[in-house]
Each structure stands twice: as C-alpha cells, then as structure tokens.
Design an enzyme around this catalytic site. Sequence first.
Site, PDB file in Angstrom:
ATOM      1  N   ILE A  29     -53.836 -39.819  31.801  1.00 16.22           N
ATOM      2  CA  ILE A  29     -53.157 -41.006  32.326  1.00 16.22           C
ATOM      3  C   ILE A  29     -53.316 -42.174  31.356  1.00 16.22           C
ATOM      4  O   ILE A  29     -53.136 -43.330  31.724  1.00 16.22           O
ATOM      5  CB  ILE A  29     -53.722 -41.373  33.711  1.00 16.22           C
ATOM      6  CG1 ILE A  29     -55.250 -41.493  33.653  1.00 16.22           C
ATOM      7  CG2 ILE A  29     -53.324 -40.309  34.730  1.00 16.22           C
ATOM      8  CD1 ILE A  29     -55.884 -41.928  34.969  1.00 16.22           C
ATOM      9  N   GLY A  30     -53.654 -41.808  30.125  1.00 15.14           N
ATOM     10  CA  GLY A  30     -53.892 -42.838  29.115  1.00 15.14           C
ATOM     11  C   GLY A  30     -55.306 -42.772  28.588  1.00 15.14           C
ATOM     12  O   GLY A  30     -55.691 -43.471  27.656  1.00 15.14           O
TER      13      GLY A  30
ATOM     14  N   GLY B 208     -63.158 -36.700  34.623  1.00 14.02           N
ATOM     15  CA  GLY B 208     -62.209 -35.824  33.950  1.00 14.02           C
ATOM     16  C   GLY B 208     -62.816 -35.044  32.799  1.00 14.02           C
ATOM     17  O   GLY B 208     -62.943 -33.818  32.861  1.00 14.02           O
TER      18      GLY B 208
ATOM     19  N   ILE C 279     -69.992 -39.683  23.486  1.00 14.56           N
ATOM     20  CA  ILE C 279     -68.658 -40.251  23.317  1.00 14.56           C
ATOM     21  C   ILE C 279     -67.844 -39.224  22.529  1.00 14.56           C
ATOM     22  O   ILE C 279     -68.149 -38.927  21.379  1.00 14.56           O
ATOM     23  CB  ILE C 279     -68.735 -41.595  22.569  1.00 14.56           C
ATOM     24  CG1 ILE C 279     -69.560 -42.604  23.373  1.00 14.56           C
ATOM     25  CG2 ILE C 279     -67.332 -42.120  22.278  1.00 14.56           C
ATOM     26  CD1 ILE C 279     -69.081 -42.857  24.785  1.00 14.56           C
TER      27      ILE C 279
ATOM     28  N   THR D 126     -60.402 -43.322  21.126  1.00 19.19           N
ATOM     29  CA  THR D 126     -59.852 -43.482  22.471  1.00 19.19           C
ATOM     30  C   THR D 126     -60.902 -44.054  23.420  1.00 19.19           C
ATOM     31  O   THR D 126     -60.564 -44.743  24.378  1.00 19.19           O
ATOM     32  CB  THR D 126     -59.306 -42.142  22.998  1.00 19.19           C
ATOM     33  OG1 THR D 126     -60.341 -41.161  22.961  1.00 19.19           O
ATOM     34  CG2 THR D 126     -58.145 -41.661  22.150  1.00 19.19           C
TER      35      THR D 126
ATOM     36  N   GLY E 154     -64.117 -44.086  31.907  1.00 13.85           N
ATOM     37  CA  GLY E 154     -62.863 -44.710  32.320  1.00 13.85           C
ATOM     38  C   GLY E 154     -63.041 -45.913  33.218  1.00 13.85           C
ATOM     39  O   GLY E 154     -62.150 -46.745  33.336  1.00 13.85           O
ATOM     40  N   GLU E 155     -64.177 -45.984  33.877  1.00 14.85           N
ATOM     41  CA  GLU E 155     -64.323 -47.027  34.890  1.00 14.85           C
ATOM     42  C   GLU E 155     -65.434 -48.031  34.607  1.00 14.85           C
ATOM     43  O   GLU E 155     -65.366 -49.174  35.047  1.00 14.85           O
ATOM     44  CB  GLU E 155     -64.517 -46.364  36.263  1.00 14.85           C
ATOM     45  CG  GLU E 155     -63.213 -45.705  36.676  1.00 14.85           C
ATOM     46  CD  GLU E 155     -63.332 -44.689  37.777  1.00 14.85           C
ATOM     47  OE1 GLU E 155     -63.008 -45.046  38.912  1.00 14.85           O
ATOM     48  OE2 GLU E 155     -63.730 -43.539  37.508  1.00 14.85           O
TER      49      GLU E 155
END
Lengths: 173, 331, 702
Positions: free
Chosen positions: C461-462, C504, C587, C592, C662-663
């Site tokens: 989703i990016g 994910g 990482i 990204t 992501g969060e």
Amino acid sequence: MDTQITLRVDGADHPLTVDTRTTLLDALRERLRITSPKKGCDHGQCGACTVLLDGRRVNSCLVLAVTVDDAEVITSDGLAAGGEHPLHRAFLDNDAFQCGYCTPGQVCSAAGVLAEARAGWPSTVTDDLTADEVDLTDDEIRDRMSGNLCRCAAYAHIVLAVAAVAEAEGVRR
Amino acid sequence: MREFRYERAADPASAVALLAAEPEGAFLGGGTNLVDLMKLGVATPDVLVDVRRLTSAEVAELPDGGLRIGAAVPNADLAADRRVRERFPVLSQALLAGASGQLRNRATTGGNLLQRTRCSYFTDVTRPCNKRSPGSGCGALQGVHRNHAVLGQTLEGPATCVATHPSDMAVALAALDAVIRVLGPDGEREVPMAELHRLPGDDATRDTTLRHGELVTAIDLPPLGMPSRYRKVRDRASFAFALVSIAAAVRVADGVVDDVRLAFGGVAHKPWRATTAEDALRGRPATEESFAAAADAELAAATPLRDNAFKVPLARNLVVRTLLQLTEGAR
Amino acid sequence: MTTVDRLVGAGVERIDGPAKVRGTAPYAYEQDPGEPICSVAVVQSTVNRGRITRLDPTAAEAMPGVLAVLTPANAPRLGEGLASDLPVLQSLDVHYQGQIVAAVVAESSEIAKAAVGAVAVEYAAHEPDVVLSTDRPDLYAPPQLMAGYETDSVIGDVEGALAAAAVTVDATYETPTQHNNPIEMHTSMARWDGDRLTLWDANQGPHNIVNDLMTAFGLERGQVRVISPYVGGAFGSKAFTHPNQILAAMAAKVVGRTVVFELTRQQMFCLVGHRTPTIQRVRLGADAEGRLTAISHEVVEHTSRISEFAEQTATPTRVLYAAPHRRTTHRLARLDVPPPTIMRAPGETPGMFALESAMDELAHSLGIDPVELRVRNEPERDPERDVPWSSRNLVACLRTGAERFGWAGRDLRPGVREDGRWLVGTGVAAATYPARRRKAECRITGHGDGRWTVEIDGSDIGTGAWTALTQISADALGVGLGAVELRIGDSDLPFAGGAGGSTGLASWGSAIVLTAREVRRQLDERYGGQLPADGIVVKGEVPGPSPHAEQYSMHAFGAHFVEVRVDRDTGEVRLPRASSVYAAGTIVNARTARSQFLGGFSMGVSMALHEGTIADERLGHYVNHDLAEYHVATNADIGDIDIHWLDEDDPYVNELGIKGIGEIGITGAAAAVANAYWHATGLRVRDLPITPDKYFRALGQG
Ligand SMILES: Cc1cc2nc3c(=O)[nH]c(=O)nc-3n(C[C@H](O)[C@H](O)[C@H](O)COP(=O)(O)OP(=O)(O)OC[C@H]3O[C@@H](n4cnc5c(N)ncnc54)[C@H](O)[C@@H]3O)c2cc1C
Ligand code: SF4
Ligand code: FES
Ligand code: FES
C-alpha cells in the site's frame, strides 16, 4: 449532451465522443483509459490529476473536455516518451513517493514548477517580488508543490527530488 | 451534474447576447469554481458560454499610470506580471497566496472575482442554506462556523447568512479601488470595486450587484503610489482559504499617515474595506498605538459567532503588524 | 547455490517505482476487465438514525443510460452473517448518515451521478446523537479492545499513590475524529463470469475481502478472486471490507456487466471508517526526583450503533514507563456515527498524544528535562505483563535523538525565545508500537532455468513490500534480485493477512524465509543441492505469533524531537525541523524504510496541526468532508526532517528480527509538536488540532 472532440495526449490524437459534462480527467481515464493522471478528489483539492495543458500544469478534474479539444495534454507517462525523464529519475533516486498514487501528478506539477521558476515567476514565499530571477530554494519548492497532497507524506523527499533536477538543469537555487 | 449545452462565442458582445437569451445559462471562465459547483449540484446551468479566451488576456497600461487587466488573464500570469509586482505588490501577493499553482494557471481574473463562498452548507445540497435555497435556513449560524463572517452578516430572517467571500485577489482589488468593466445586454458600465460585492442584506442569494448576463471584460487599477502588502493567515502553510487576510497600503509623511488603504478578507460576505480604520488613521501619527486604535475602531462593529471570535483579535493584530512593516523606516 | 551479498538492509530502489512515477502501475480502476465498464453511484441517507418511508427510483430509472437503480426493495438478498454496515441495501433502517440507501448503475459516471440526484427519498428520523462526552450515562466497558487487548488494567492502588505523590499531573486531552483519506479513493471493479466473481479492488489484503464476498454471495473459496497489486495508500481504511466492495459485486451481478464503484472523496468520510474521537484523562504521580509512582489513563471514545470498534487507546501506557501503581480504562459510547475503523497505529496514535503530553507537563512541574524524566522511568521489564523485553532501546533513541537534534542546553522555560515575531520552542516525545507476527502462507517455485517465483498474498500500500519481499526472497534463496519474480496482491495466491498492525513484512517475510528454508532442505535432500531441470514447488507457512511472544514483551521504540515556531500575532504554527530516531529491529530496505518513518512522522505533524473531522451536532453530518476542508499537511507544512535508526538485533520477534515500521512514526509525533508549541508559547493546547483559533482561545481572546 454528446460532442465529438479530438484530444491530443502525449503526442497522439484521440478522436472521441464525450458528454459535455465529461472532465478532461474522466475523458482520459474513463474514455481513453489513459490512467497516468489520477483522481484523488475530483474537485481541485489534491493535485493527483495534474497534467500539463499546453505546457502549463492544471488540475484536469476541473477542466471540461469540450474546452480543450485544440490543446496539447502531457501526462507523466508522456514525459517519459523520449526515455526516462530527469524528474522520474530524481523521484526514484530520492524515494519521493510511497503508494505512488499522487506521484504522476507530483511529477507533472514539478515540471510546471521548474518552468515557472525559469520564467521568473514568484511565489508566496518569495521575499523580493521585483527580482528578475527566482531562487528555487527548498522553501520555494515546498510552497510551489503544495497543490499536490501526498497522504503518504513523501514531502521531504519530493523537495529533494525537485531540487536535484533544478540543480542539474541550472535553475537558480 | 445537470446536462448542458456548451457554446463558444465569436466575441464578447455575442457571448452577452447568447446568455441574455438563456436565463439558466452561465459564463465559463477557467471553470475551477463553476465546474466544481456543478459537480456538487450547487450550480445547475443548462448552457455554458465559454468566455475563457474571449476577453483580453493582456495586462495593458492606462494613460494615468494604472493598469487594465483583461478578464481572461490567468491568475498565475497576473501574479507574475512585472508591472503588477512592482506597482501593486499587494495584488501579486494576494494572488500567490490563493489556491495552488495548478489552479492559478487555469483560473481567470473574471472568474476569481466572481467565485462563490466556500461555506460547506452552501456546497452541500442536502443542507439548509439561504444562499442556495432561500428560506431553508442558514446551516452555519448554529452549526460549524469557525471560518465564517464576523462583520456585516445577516443574523436573522430568511436572508440570514454568515458566509465569507473566499477570494484573496478581491481583497487586494478592494484596497486598490479597482474598477470593474462590465459588458451587459444594455452596453458597457463601470462598477467600482466597493459596489461590486454585497453583504447578504435581505437577499443572501446574490453575491454581487451584477445582473444576469453581464460579462466582466476587464479590471482597471488606478495608480497607487504607496507601498502595499498582502498578508493571509490560514490553517496550514499553503493551499487553504484565509481565516483572516489583510490588504494594506500606506504612505507616511513626517511620521504622519498621509494616505492608507485597508481591506480584510475572511471576515465578511464581501471583501471588507476598512474605511472606519482608514479614516481614523489619516493624519494620525504612524505609531503602533494609532494602528491598534484604528483597528479597534473598525472591529468595534464585529458581531462574532459562537466559535469565530478569534477572528477579531487576529484581524486587529494583522492591521498593526502589517502597517508597522509597511511603515518601517518611515516612522 | 551461489552466495550473494545480503540484500536485506540495502537501499534497493523500488521495483515498482518506474511504473509508479510514470503512472502506468495499474491501481484498481486501471485494470483491464476485458469489457466496457459501467459506473455505480450511490444515494446516501441524510439522517443519522431512522427508517426510509418513501423511496422513488422511477425518475432515475427513466434516464437514458441508466441500467438499474438498486434499492432495499429490489436489491438481491445477501447471505446472513455480514457484520456492521456490510448488509448493503438489505433493509429500510438507517444507522448512520451517509449510509447507502440506493445505487444507480449507468453506462457512464456522468449519467450515474446525475441519476443519483433524481432518486427521491424520505425518512422518519430520530434526532442525531453524535456528541461524545465523559458524562454520558450510556458509556460502557466493551468486553475487550481491538487486537484482543483487555479493556482495563489495574495494578496496585492508583488513588492512594496519587494522593501520596510529591508531584501530580491531572489533565484531559482530546483528539478529534480523523479520516484516513488515502489519495486513491476506495474503488472496486467487479465482473461476474457465471458464478465466479472477480474484483479489482483497492484494499490492504485481498484475503480479508474474499471472506466477506463469500458470505455475501454464498460463494465457495475459489469462486471469488480479489486482485489488488497496487494500492494508492490506505492507512487502515482499506484493511476491512466496506460497503463498496459488496455493492460493486451486487451491481455487476444485477446488470450482468463489469461495473466500477469509485467512491467520491466526500463519501470517503462515511463509508470507509474513521478514527474515533477520544477524551483522555491522564493522571501521573511522581516523587520529587521524577520517578513515577502512579499512572492512570482513562479513555472515552465512540463506536457506531451497528459495530463495536474499541480502539486500544491506553495500551501504550501499559508498556512505556515504570510505576508501581497503574490503571488504564476504556469506555465507549454508541453514537449515530458511521462505523469507526483502524487508522494508522490505532490506539498508540491518540493514546501517545495524551500520555506524552502529560509527561511533558510533569517534567515542567518537576523542573526536570523531559528527556531525563523519561530516562528515569525506563522500566526493566514490561511493567504490566512483568516479562522481559525482547529488546528495548527507548533510552538510546532519546539520547541519540537529543544528540542529533541539538537538545543539550535547552532552556526549560516556556515562552521565552523569540526570533522576530516568531515564538520558538522545542519538544520531545517517545514513540512505541508493538511488534507482532501473523499467520501467512507462501509458495515458492524454482524454475529449471534458475528463476524463482515467490507467491504470497501480501500487499503493497506504499510500504515498499514489493521491493522488500523481493530482497528477502533473494537472500533466503541465495540468489540475486533479478532471479526472483514476486507475486502479491491477489487472493488466488497463498493466504496472508493484510497489511496492517505493522505486521506485513514480519509475517510475510518470515513465511518466505521459512518456505525458502524448506526449499533448500528439499534441494539438498533430494537433488543434491541443485535445482532440478523440471523445477520445484514448495509451500510453507509461518503459523502465527512468534513462539516467544508469551515470554517476552515485543515492541519497537523511538523518539521525536521537534522545533516549532508560533507567530505571536496570528497563532500560525510552523515546524522548521525535527529529528526522529527509531529502534525497530531489522531494517530490510533503508530507502523505503526512511520513507515509512518520514511518512508516519509527517502524518503525526498533520494530526497535531491540521486534522479533525467536525460533526454538525444538530444535523449530524460531517461538515468538512473534502480535502479543501479536512486539512492534511501540505508540502509547505513539513520542514527538514532528520530520520535515523539504531541497529537493533532482536532474536525473538521473528525469523528476520523485523519489528514493523509502518506505524511507529506517527506515534508520539503529535505530542512532540504540542510539547514544542507549549515550550514556544507557554500555552498548553490539549485538544487537537492546534489551529490558530486555539492560540487566541488560550490567550483568552476568543
Ligand atoms: C481547492 C481550491 C482551493 C482554492 N483556494 C483559493 C484561495 O485560497 N484563495 C482564492 O482566492 N481562491 C481560491 N480558490 C478559488 C479559485 O481562485 C477560483 O476557483 C478561481 O479564481 C475561479 O476562476 P475561474 O476562471 O476558474 O472561474 P469559473 O469557475 O470559470 O467561474 C466562476 C464564476 O464566475 C463567472 N464568470 C467567469 N468569468 C466571468 C466573466 N468574465 N464575466 C462574468 N462572469 C464570469 C462564472 O459564471 C462563475 O459563476 C480555490 C479553488 C479551489 C478549487
Ligand atoms: S452562511 Fe450563507 S452560505 Fe452558509 S449556510 Fe448560511 S446562508 Fe448558506
Ligand atoms: S483529482 Fe483533481 S485535484 Fe484532486
Ligand atoms: S505517494 Fe501515496 S499519496 Fe503520495
């Protein structure tokens, strides 16, 4: 009300029938299936639909297709017609996107920003309105690119990408 | 969106004639406001007469040193025009503070002037709004109105309306005493900027004094001869409408205000020319105290709503700050 | 097999990048269904709660180009068991404003949208009830919170400890309703071939959507395929099925053609979820040296009448700081609002705003540097579960961030720094997010020519999953990047949970690693380490949470340092610079990952300064329902952002040591901004967003 028009997009002529209500964005996406410009709001509020119309960046969602049957439309895909465009390279180098949905609009907008800066156009952060040339500083890029929302918030990287191309092409910084 | 016929005219006169015969028709400039409102079902013209390239797209010199701006000049080009930047920086700055680079490329001078309010009850056809649907009530009055008017509203009756005029450019034009050149079915007329936009008064549906079918052909700017400046305060750093904005010009001689122009955006149904403040300033010492007193005099008439009282001190501070900046060195 | 340099960790350029910058990567609407596409547009309720009393589609049906008007009267019946607002057009009852009450299918989008205006609907309605408050008599304790968290946690005697504390803070913080607003609007394109359904759809995990479509249309697994290789942002709103997917499939079935339902931006404000508003009372007690003795965090938030979504807002308070006496509670009100859903770091995002603001207030009361205060309260073990950390480097993040930002020597006093008319301040806050792993399956095919196909229903989703999973695959198989063809975003691929909860890469990556191990084992055992000429197919999976999840507390940590400038005359806020430092395990892709951290942090700035959906209390609707009125940060709102991360090797979280990124960036960011705002102005704004009007309100001038 159906009308015949011809849209010139990325160098190719497309004769087509549109409703007078059809926007340039919908003519591209829904009729011609040219989907490089994206729809993020349909009301001029996000910039995802930005294309170059006769060389100027505009929001294609607020342009009625019937009004531009004599104009030249360039999308981000069209910018790459002659090989990888420097802005595409810079966006990749700087990872200036995440989901990529706002990106073709950002790229077209950036192309517009570079042209506008070369033409000496000021912005709201330009200190000296009377200066002959503008320095495309980071703050200038930030303001000029603000018509393109990026919900992934790649903004800081977009600034780097636009700055890189400006530098490579000798736009004053 | 309602179906409509799309027309192009050979010249301004035929465009005016075309529209005169179409009571529900509209002129189309850049379309950045009209097409938006058509998508929302707020504007429902059955004919669009495209005037985007019909009037002049040039900025021309006037004999008195002023400028004549063709109604078709894109906002971006007007902001970048050298003469505007040098002689009327307030106008350049106002344009550059508005919308986005893309929108300014497409929007025209005529369309910008006549853009409609951004009140979200007005733009949502399922809500009460006296401007869109007279007598249905004003959704904003008791509703969400943090960014609505504090001056000159109609606060009761069927014309109740507390909307603001959204144009930044128009605020600068108000301060500049611009004159709007209009072509109508009965010929040409000139409308001073102060008489173009109206307060809701007893009819909230009308934003301006123009009649149906009148085409804005140009805007004349008389010479200014004073330093000028536009300052806009908004919720984010860019791409947002004004909470409050100010267009100011001032000339100081011997420490005294010789001449001054002040107009507010974001506070009223029209660009608010602050004549009370101007009168209070002329002939007064150019000091922070007189600037503040003049602002207070103007804003004494304010009738803020439940949630927008902040606009009053904000407008006051903008007056003082902007005039101090403009008079730096001359004080 | 040849050995190659480890790709995990390298800043490999996005493999989907070239197509994305040109705009040729096909998002949902851009896929080719093989036939012309009809459009769906919807009529939405204009009341919050009530019943449709009249619905007349005849005028719309009569419009040329209209293929069908679906209403509760004629819509096909859907299967039982659909939750929340998924039973689209199944009843005349209205549960929230904006609910779909009719749908038009037409030859073009112009016709469909015009016909919507021709459908007449009348309602019998109740007064809307949309205002959250702490004194509502109907507040209730949900049985549990999202992600299975306990509703409340109580340890020791909080009231007693607060009463005895040398210094206390007692403050209430509020966050407004927020909307995810990915730039790609939710879009579903549906085509039926007999009793098989294909849905090209914008979502965060095709398998999630398939299940609901099976229920809705009585289909077996294998009869539905959801295809979503490219998704234009999501932030949670695309995690679960929403009415749009059901309606698109229904409409396609009725007209027997491919249809697309692309939400409008305005519809994004009621049909695909939002983040609940919160009212949070935080009480802290500390001794004179700043050691916390008590932490209490009481949360009030909302859910809808037809769904229970209990955001886990106070859960970060259960892990962040040591204190012997502690309590967290969550209470909900059922309001006439659309169903809330997850939005980037549900729980941590609003919760950390409150907790980290309160810590700043405590630091001020104590006269202690806010970094030091946090360091002094660093817990040895998880303070509520009483288990060790799998790894925890909050202190290192704080120290490194302070160093990079130039925090040393900071004047503690608020409202004393000026630069022209700017008031200048700096602020700090911690960040944290749990590290989890979920079940995922994977299929790896080795082709005789040395190429590999790796298949898993992951989703990009990016996040960069296209690239990162390719890197992980190449490393795990011991081949170069070019030898791996990755396939994701398709429910026909092996099962994986969606992109969510920052799980994910941890889950899909682990599945790939385990499957690749099995590939190597089979190759070694059966083929002497060589890939056989006719290839090999191996399926594998990761079963679920890490086996160590019970014994260890697993979280990523970080720290944000920001400078804020506030215009003394206007209350405008600018953020010229910030440093964010993270310790988030392995990482995988430096390039990204930087974007993930940057995007999360910047969204936190947006939350602090701009975002908030406002309901009209009388009319019950969301007023600022577009991107001109619901402000998100623009480019000009984000200054120079320094992103940095620490090396962290966590052997317990999963096969790759990934914690998920992501969060975490958004957590704590809003508090850092609010703390810096206070440091700049001396004004404490406890209700977000911090817009200029609040400056005047705080000054007592409006
Ligand atoms: C997302 C967004 C943000 C914006 N932000 C700002 C902002 O911050 N500040 C600001 O000032 N503006 C802002 N705008 C508004 C923008 O400036 C206007 O939409 C634009 O100036 C209108 O010009 P146009 O030529 O496109 O007008 P149109 O949309 O073509 O026309 C507007 C109106 O004028 C009439 N009209 C047009 N030309 C003539 C003429 N020659 N004679 C008579 N009538 C005419 C039309 O019939 C219509 O009623 C924003 C717009 C959008 C969409
Ligand atoms: S303020 Fe004016 S435009 Fe807004 S709802 Fe009231 S009447 Fe309508
Ligand atoms: S789609 Fe045109 S600006 Fe958003
Ligand atoms: S890259 Fe996702 S919105 Fe910009």
